[in-house]
Write a protein that holds these residues in place. Structure first.
Motif, PDB file in Angstrom:
ATOM      1  N   LYS A 115       0.836  -1.201   0.000  1.00  0.00           N
ATOM      2  CA  LYS A 115       0.000   0.000   0.000  1.00  0.00           C
ATOM      3  C   LYS A 115       0.873   1.254   0.000  1.00  0.00           C
ATOM      4  O   LYS A 115       2.026   1.249   0.449  1.00  0.00           O
ATOM      5  CB  LYS A 115      -0.917   0.005   1.221  1.00  0.00           C
TER       6      LYS A 115
ATOM      7  N   GLU B   2      -1.538   7.593   1.563  1.00  0.00           N
ATOM      8  CA  GLU B   2      -2.991   7.605   1.561  1.00  0.00           C
ATOM      9  C   GLU B   2      -3.579   7.328   2.946  1.00  0.00           C
ATOM     10  O   GLU B   2      -4.768   7.565   3.167  1.00  0.00           O
ATOM     11  CB  GLU B   2      -3.528   6.566   0.570  1.00  0.00           C
ATOM     12  N   PHE B   3      -2.771   6.787   3.862  1.00  0.00           N
ATOM     13  CA  PHE B   3      -3.268   6.433   5.185  1.00  0.00           C
ATOM     14  C   PHE B   3      -2.723   7.345   6.275  1.00  0.00           C
ATOM     15  O   PHE B   3      -3.187   7.292   7.401  1.00  0.00           O
ATOM     16  CB  PHE B   3      -2.897   4.979   5.502  1.00  0.00           C
TER      17      PHE B   3
ATOM     18  N   ASP C 228     -10.490  11.104   5.272  1.00  0.00           N
ATOM     19  CA  ASP C 228      -9.951  10.278   4.182  1.00  0.00           C
ATOM     20  C   ASP C 228      -9.135   9.107   4.726  1.00  0.00           C
ATOM     21  O   ASP C 228      -9.202   7.988   4.197  1.00  0.00           O
ATOM     22  CB  ASP C 228      -9.076  11.134   3.266  1.00  0.00           C
TER      23      ASP C 228
ATOM     24  N   ASN D 229     -10.008   5.160   4.017  1.00  0.00           N
ATOM     25  CA  ASN D 229      -9.013   4.276   3.405  1.00  0.00           C
ATOM     26  C   ASN D 229      -8.705   3.070   4.288  1.00  0.00           C
ATOM     27  O   ASN D 229      -8.495   1.958   3.785  1.00  0.00           O
ATOM     28  CB  ASN D 229      -7.737   5.061   3.121  1.00  0.00           C
ATOM     29  N   LYS D 230      -8.686   3.269   5.599  1.00  0.00           N
ATOM     30  CA  LYS D 230      -8.433   2.143   6.498  1.00  0.00           C
ATOM     31  C   LYS D 230      -9.571   1.130   6.453  1.00  0.00           C
ATOM     32  O   LYS D 230      -9.341  -0.087   6.432  1.00  0.00           O
ATOM     33  CB  LYS D 230      -8.245   2.654   7.925  1.00  0.00           C
TER      34      LYS D 230
ATOM     35  N   THR E 222     -14.541   4.701  -1.218  1.00  0.00           N
ATOM     36  CA  THR E 222     -13.340   5.523  -1.390  1.00  0.00           C
ATOM     37  C   THR E 222     -13.551   6.674  -2.371  1.00  0.00           C
ATOM     38  O   THR E 222     -12.893   7.715  -2.261  1.00  0.00           O
ATOM     39  CB  THR E 222     -12.164   4.663  -1.872  1.00  0.00           C
TER      40      THR E 222
ATOM     41  N   ASN F 111      -1.745   2.347  -5.014  1.00  0.00           N
ATOM     42  CA  ASN F 111      -2.870   3.081  -4.452  1.00  0.00           C
ATOM     43  C   ASN F 111      -4.022   2.143  -4.116  1.00  0.00           C
ATOM     44  O   ASN F 111      -4.023   0.971  -4.494  1.00  0.00           O
ATOM     45  CB  ASN F 111      -3.325   4.207  -5.387  1.00  0.00           C
ATOM     46  N   LEU F 112      -5.010   2.667  -3.426  1.00  0.00           N
ATOM     47  CA  LEU F 112      -6.098   1.839  -2.911  1.00  0.00           C
ATOM     48  C   LEU F 112      -6.983   1.291  -4.024  1.00  0.00           C
ATOM     49  O   LEU F 112      -7.496   0.163  -3.918  1.00  0.00           O
ATOM     50  CB  LEU F 112      -6.935   2.650  -1.921  1.00  0.00           C
TER      51      LEU F 112
END
Length: 497
Positions: free
Chosen positions: A42, A46-47, A54, A58-59, A132, A390-391
């Motif tokens: 990951k 983003e986390f 956000d 994402n988590k 997301t 990315n997610l």
């Protein structure tokens, strides 16, 4: 009588509790392993962001992806666990410590994996993607719950669209059944939908696995030290180091002051930088070959290639034998069974050794299908990168792996890799009883795998001969069409003499 009934009910209760505990422990272990895998790939940015909303979204999406990947791992292990459980019960038929390993546990595990596969593929992964991408409806209060409401609404609309498409497809194929089962959602439409998804997964395995079987040789060769005939490693390494040093000095030279460099100079510098990286990687490979022991350099690579070749040829031979059985015996058709009857007879004519080979082949086919999937031009963009995925890519990878893994039991049974029939709802697919579909599928797999294997082995042999006899250093581009195999062998014999 009442005492016997109570004892029977207590025994059934204890059996259910024990099976639930075993399934939970297995899934928990796989969940932790999958979470470590996803955290390795990951993108950390983003986390760990300034926006707490956000980061929370994402988590939650990452937890859903971990659950889906765990279900995919369970689907891969369904057949190996079932086959090995049967052989363990055959080896220890009266062992008290093996009584928990029974048909009820295996059957329940298949049902749980089927249920979670449907849940992940139809609900969890679309919800994770919508979650997301959502921002909340216009005019609503911002927050995580606003995103949940928007994702749920989009998911309901998507479910209605998919169910409408499934009803139209069933009406075109089975008009009377579709009219009678208009409101029969659970018993007809969901199994019908998953039957179509499984057919897509099996077709995807048909395309990816033969290509992956041929790619396994090059992927394994890149991880091992290759032996080189008639090559002086020290001489080649010194030349490569000299070339690398020359390119480094050219890149580090100072530009003239005043004015910006021209476009030609920029392009030349970029080409030189790429050439420097290529030479540097070549030097690292040569240093690894020099540091490797003689056993690792001359024995490890040939043994690995022979093992891959043996596994691939064994798969093709088993599929060819299954084709003959399909023509002569109806029992070779894949079908479902209600009770596995573990511990009565081996599912291989060669006993425990044959069962172990079946397990190895099933896992080998799964690894090959994943390699072929990520090596294909259509899906190579999904290949995850460490700390840089990315997610959205993680969600796409989890969905792809779930489709491949959930179709693996049907794929293995259809090709005749194992004789363990499908349990639970895995054996209720509509297309499994069609002889022409199963027969054509086996023929296509055998043909594609044989063609890919022949092409890979032929080109690999000629490539190694070209490198061994120094023909790759010619000023002209040496290809397979310009230098035939007879000329290579003749030049090699003359060089040796």
């Amino acid at each position: 009588m009442e005492t016997d009934e109570v004892s029977i009910r207590e025994q059934l209760f204890h059996n259910r509790v024990r099976e639930a505990i075993i399934c939970v422990l297995l899934f928990t272990c796989l969940y932790m392993v999958c979470y470590l895998v996803l955290t390795h790939f990951k993108k950390a940015a983003e986390f760990v962001t300034d926006d707490i909303e956000d980061a929370t979204v994402n988590k939650i999406a990452l937890w859903l992806c971990t659950f889906t990947l765990s279900v995919a791992a369970c689907a891969v292990l369904l057949l190996p666990i079932s086959i090995l459980s049967n052989e363990v019960l055959l080896t220890f038929p009266h062992s008290y410590y093996m009584q928990w390993l029974n048909g009820s546990l295996i059957h329940g595990l298949w049902n749980v994996v089927f249920l979670f596969s449907n849940l992940s593929l139809v609900f969890l992964m679309p919800f994770a993607y919508f979650f997301t991408e959502s921002e909340g409806f216009a005019g609503s209060k911002k927050g995580v719950m606003a995103r949940v409401y928007e994702a749920v609404v989009l998911l309901i609309l998507l479910a209605l669209l998919v169910l409408g498409i499934v009803w139209v497809a069933s009406a075109l194929l089975h008009d009377n059944i579709a009219r009678k089962s208009l409101y029969d959602l659970w018993e007809y439409y969901l199994p019908y939908l998953y039957s179509g998804i499984s057919l897509f997964g099996v077709l995807l395995l048909l395309l990816c696995t033969p290509f992956g079987l041929s790619r396994m040789f090059s992927v394994t060769g890149s991880l091992l030290v290759k032996p080189r005939l008639l090559e002086d490693v020290e001489d080649t390494l010194s030349c490569t180091a000299f070339e690398e040093d020359s390119l480094r000095r050219k890149l580090n030279c100072k530009r003239p002051e005043g004015g910006s460099p021209s476009c030609w100079v920029k392009l030349n510098m970029e080409a030189m930088r790429k050439e420097y990286q290529t030479v540097q990687s070549r030097r690292v490979a040569l240093e690894m070959r020099r540091k490797a022991s003689a056993w690792q350099r001359n024995l490890g690579y040939p043994l690995a290639m022979l093992m891959l070749l043996a596994l691939t040829v064994m798969c093709v031979l088993m599929v060819c034998f299954n084709v003959l059985e399909l023509l002569l015996d109806d029992t070779a058709m894949p079908r479902g069974m209600e009770d596995p009857h573990l511990g009565l007879a081996s599912f291989s004519m060669f006993g425990s050794l044959g069962a172990a080979v079946q397990v190895v082949l099933i896992l080998y086919l799964m690894v090959s299908s994943v390699v072929g999937f990520y090596s294909s031009p259509l899906f190579c963009g999904l290949l995850p990168r460490a700390k840089d995925t990315n997610l959205t890519q993680i969600i796409a990878n989890c969905v792809s792996l779930l489709i491949l893994s959930s179709a693996l039991p049907v794929f293995s049974r259809t090709l005749g890799i194992t004789r363990f029939d499908l349990l639970g709802d895995f054996g209720r697919y509509n297309w499994l009883g069609n002889f022409y579909v199963v027969f054509l599928y086996n023929m296509l797999f055998a043909g594609l795998t044989s063609a890919s294997l022949t092409k890979t082995v032929t080109w690999a042999v000629q490539r190694e001969l070209i490198r061994a006899f120094g023909l790759d250093r010619l000023p002209l581009t040496v290809s397979r069409s310009t230098i035939p195999l007879k000329l290579l062998l003749a030049s090699g014999l003359s060089k040796i003499q």
